[in-house]
Design a protein around this motif. Structure first.
Motif, PDB file in Angstrom:
ATOM      1  N   GLY A  89       0.793  -1.209   0.000  1.00 26.81           N
ATOM      2  CA  GLY A  89       0.000   0.000   0.000  1.00 26.81           C
ATOM      3  C   GLY A  89       0.833   1.271   0.000  1.00 26.81           C
ATOM      4  N   ASP A  90       0.137   2.402  -0.163  1.00 31.40           N
ATOM      5  CA  ASP A  90       0.800   3.707  -0.149  1.00 31.40           C
ATOM      6  C   ASP A  90       1.229   4.083   1.262  1.00 31.40           C
ATOM      7  OD1 ASP A  90       0.537   5.057  -2.931  1.00 31.40           O
ATOM      8  OD2 ASP A  90      -1.428   4.172  -2.579  1.00 31.40           O
ATOM      9  N   VAL A  91       0.455   3.656   2.247  1.00 34.95           N
ATOM     10  CA  VAL A  91       0.773   3.931   3.637  1.00 34.95           C
ATOM     11  C   VAL A  91       0.656   2.623   4.420  1.00 34.95           C
ATOM     12  CG1 VAL A  91       0.160   5.209   5.729  1.00 34.95           C
ATOM     13  CG2 VAL A  91      -0.102   6.293   3.478  1.00 34.95           C
ATOM     14  N   VAL A  92       1.708   2.274   5.143  1.00 36.42           N
ATOM     15  CA  VAL A  92       1.704   1.093   5.998  1.00 36.42           C
ATOM     16  C   VAL A  92       1.646   1.566   7.436  1.00 36.42           C
ATOM     17  CG1 VAL A  92       2.924  -1.006   6.659  1.00 36.42           C
ATOM     18  CG2 VAL A  92       3.098  -0.160   4.311  1.00 36.42           C
ATOM     19  N   ILE A  93       0.652   1.075   8.191  1.00 33.93           N
ATOM     20  CA  ILE A  93       0.521   1.499   9.578  1.00 33.93           C
ATOM     21  C   ILE A  93       0.934   0.379  10.522  1.00 33.93           C
ATOM     22  CG2 ILE A  93      -1.329   3.124   9.045  1.00 33.93           C
ATOM     23  CD1 ILE A  93      -3.287   1.103  10.290  1.00 33.93           C
ATOM     24  N   ASN A  94       1.471   0.775  11.647  1.00 30.31           N
ATOM     25  CA  ASN A  94       1.798  -0.171  12.718  1.00 30.31           C
ATOM     26  C   ASN A  94       0.909   0.157  13.903  1.00 30.31           C
ATOM     27  OD1 ASN A  94       3.235  -2.147  14.227  1.00 30.31           O
ATOM     28  ND2 ASN A  94       4.403  -0.524  15.202  1.00 30.31           N
ATOM     29  N   LEU A  95       0.199  -0.844  14.411  1.00 33.16           N
ATOM     30  CA  LEU A  95      -0.672  -0.633  15.558  1.00 33.16           C
ATOM     31  C   LEU A  95       0.121  -0.763  16.855  1.00 33.16           C
ATOM     32  CD1 LEU A  95      -3.883  -2.620  14.518  1.00 33.16           C
ATOM     33  CD2 LEU A  95      -3.349  -0.198  14.159  1.00 33.16           C
ATOM     34  N   MET A  96      -0.390  -0.168  17.902  1.00 31.04           N
ATOM     35  CA  MET A  96       0.239  -0.249  19.209  1.00 31.04           C
ATOM     36  C   MET A  96       0.206  -1.679  19.731  1.00 31.04           C
ATOM     37  SD  MET A  96      -1.290   3.170  21.026  1.00 31.04           S
ATOM     38  CE  MET A  96      -0.901   4.811  20.416  1.00 31.04           C
TER      39      MET A  96
END
Length: 542
Positions: A462-469
């Motif tokens: 993806g364009d943005v990869v997020i990491n969750l807490m």
């Protein structure tokens, strides 16, 4: 009971602990990968006293136990784990980070194994149309078959994703049709389903399990865990049919069609795999000649049971005691079929799992609402730029932007990505966000950035990869535990080798799941798979 043929003198065990290599032996006739989906390493230690002598403890007592084996990437899901196991490289190398992704050119969603050019065999029209069409890297099985076309590569799994990825591009794969409870395949692998599989399906083994009760192995006090949902210790244990009524909510379909699918959410799903794997070894004549064969056996039910009940539940613990017997039966069966040195077994997992999500828990954690995230993000980008559908989709903690709109209006892609990433940090549960531009333009040598980058495949990510807490999971109906993070509970997995000259040892150094394929290639005396980045585990081979 320990088997004498795996006995190693104490002095040799000491040498292995200090770094000496095992004695070199001839290549095996059969190599078996046993993959237990969503199994944390801690289960081996936590439940060890209650395991039988012939199951997991056979591997712990008589094999090499890598106590610090981990997935060195963020996308700790089943498809990424199995692809890493079979190719010897991380998702950044093999391209399998999730079950689906988006094509930025056509805006279409692409499924990893769906293939409309093939058909399912012995199943309803239009179902089970799966193939390894979208695999991008050769597997260990592909390399084995290339080195010796007479070698057989077979994968057996409840889940078609598990079977197809493990089978690779040149092997054969079998999986369960959840509607019928029968083992199937597709026309990619066979013109017709093998005769022995058809005969096996006629036994209707899955149907015979529907009236079985899920009875706990032990008294309540004997379990390490304390949470329980369907197992009742105050009266007669809850039967399978009581559980079945609640599990039907997952499928939201008519009971007559989906009762067999609910078996996969119980220990009986593991029984289906063990029984069919034994049949495959016999009737495919695996390991019966001088051409090394490879069999991968995937147990997917542990993942489903854990997602539904959580790792702190008695249901998960009891399922592992029953699985322990299945592992013992399969291992004992294999050892009885071959002479010492003729077979190597690997026991591992594709990933771990989060702790059980509890709404009232004091331990930090939560559920991330993906639909809400997409809706609010789209509103933000519409306000920043132009009104429209800015979000193409979301998959496995990756946000896909509508690049067609970005280019249409002449906006800078990197700038839009950066604004979206910065805005993502304002959501509860998000601890970090990196853009695809960041991941392509720089190298992260360690820490979280390295794990995220090891999962990044530019053409599919993806364009943005997020990491969750830590402790946060994506919100999903009927799921209290999920994988997909870069934290210890998701990355620390079991990895044990047994047989064919493998010494008994506990190895504490850090190793990775990607090390399995090159190690097995060395054992089988074949070239390494093309994309390998893992290292040969010298404690197992010389």
């Amino acid at each position: 009971m320990k088997l004498n043929r795996f006995f190693i003198p104490a002095c040799l065990i000491l040498l292995v602990h200090t770094g000496a290599a095992a004695q070199s032996v001839g290549k095996p006739k059969l190599v078996i990968n046993i993959v237990i989906s969503q199994m944390r390493y801690e289960y081996l230690e936590r439940f060890r006293d209650n395991f039988s002598e012939n199951g997991f403890r056979t591997y712990l007592d008589s094999g090499v136990n890598f106590t610090n084996a981990r997935c060195n990437y963020m996308q700790t899901n089943t498809v990424a784990g199995l692809a890493t196991l079979s190719t010897g490289t991380n998702p950044a190398g093999h391209g399998v980070a999730s079950e689906s992704w988006y094509n930025y050119t056509t805006n279409d969603s692409i499924n990893l194994i769906a293939d409309d050019k093939v058909k399912g065999l012995d199943c309803e029209e239009g179902e089970n149309r799966f193939s390894p069409l979208n695999l991008t890297a050769a597997t260990l099985g592909d390399r084995l078959h290339e080195s010796d076309p007479k070698s057989k590569v077979v994968a057996v799994a409840e889940d078609p994703y598990s079977a197809v990825i493990s089978g690779g591009s040149t092997g054969s794969a079998f999986w369960l049709d959840p509607g019928k409870g029968q083992w199937v395949s597709s026309s990619y692998y066979f013109e017709n389903l093998p005769f022995w599989v058809k005969k096996y399906n006629e036994k209707r083994f899955a149907s015979s399990l529907l009236d079985r009760e899920w009875v706990p192995d032990k008294s309540f006090a004997a379990y390490k865990n304390t949470d329980t949902t369907v197992l009742n210790f105050s009266a007669r244990p809850s039967g399978f049919k009581n559980f079945f009524r609640s599990i039907l909510k997952i499928f939201k379909k008519e009971p007559e069609k989906y009762d067999l699918a609910s078996l996969l959410y119980t220990p009986f799903g593991n029984m289906l795999v063990t029984d069919f794997a034994r049949e495959a070894i016999i009737l495919e004549e695996l390991g019966k000649d001088d051409h090394t064969d490879l069999l991968t056996v995937c147990y997917d039910s542990p993942r489903l049971v854990c997602e539904y009940f959580g790792p702190q539940s008695i249901e998960v613990e009891d399922m592992y005691y029953k699985l322990d017997r299945e592992i013992g039966e399969l291992t004992g069966f294999v050892q009885a079929q071959f002479k010492p040195g003729e077979v190597v077994l690997v026991l591992t997992s594709d990933h771990g799992s989060s702790n059980t999500y509890r709404e009232q828990s004091r331990i930090p954690g939560g559920q991330f609402n993906v639909d809400q995230f997409k809706l609010i993000m789209n509103g933000f980008l519409s306000a920043q730029y132009e009104p429209g559908n800015w979000i193409l989709g979301y998959s496995s903690r990756q946000l896909y932007l509508n690049r067609e709109m970005i280019y249409k209006y002449g906006f800078n892609l990197a700038e839009v990505q950066a604004r979206a990433a910065a805005f993502a940090l304002q959501f509860r549960g998000v601890s970090g966000a990196l853009t695809s531009t960041d991941l392509q333009s720089g190298a992260f040598g360690r820490g979280y950035g390295e794990k995220i980058q090891n999962s990044f495949y530019p053409k599919r990510s993806g364009d943005v990869v997020i990491n969750l807490m830590p402790g946060w999971i994506e919100q999903r109906e009927h799921a209290v535990s999920l994988s997909g993070s870069l934290y210890e509970y998701d990355t620390h997995i079991p990895l044990l080798f047994l047989g064919s000259g493998v010494p008994a040892a506990a190895v504490e150094r850090d190793v990775e799941l990607s090390d399995v394929a090159p190690t097995l290639a060395r054992i089988m005396q074949i070239p390494l798979p093309d994309a390998v980045t893992g290292k040969v585990l010298e404690e197992v081979v010389k």
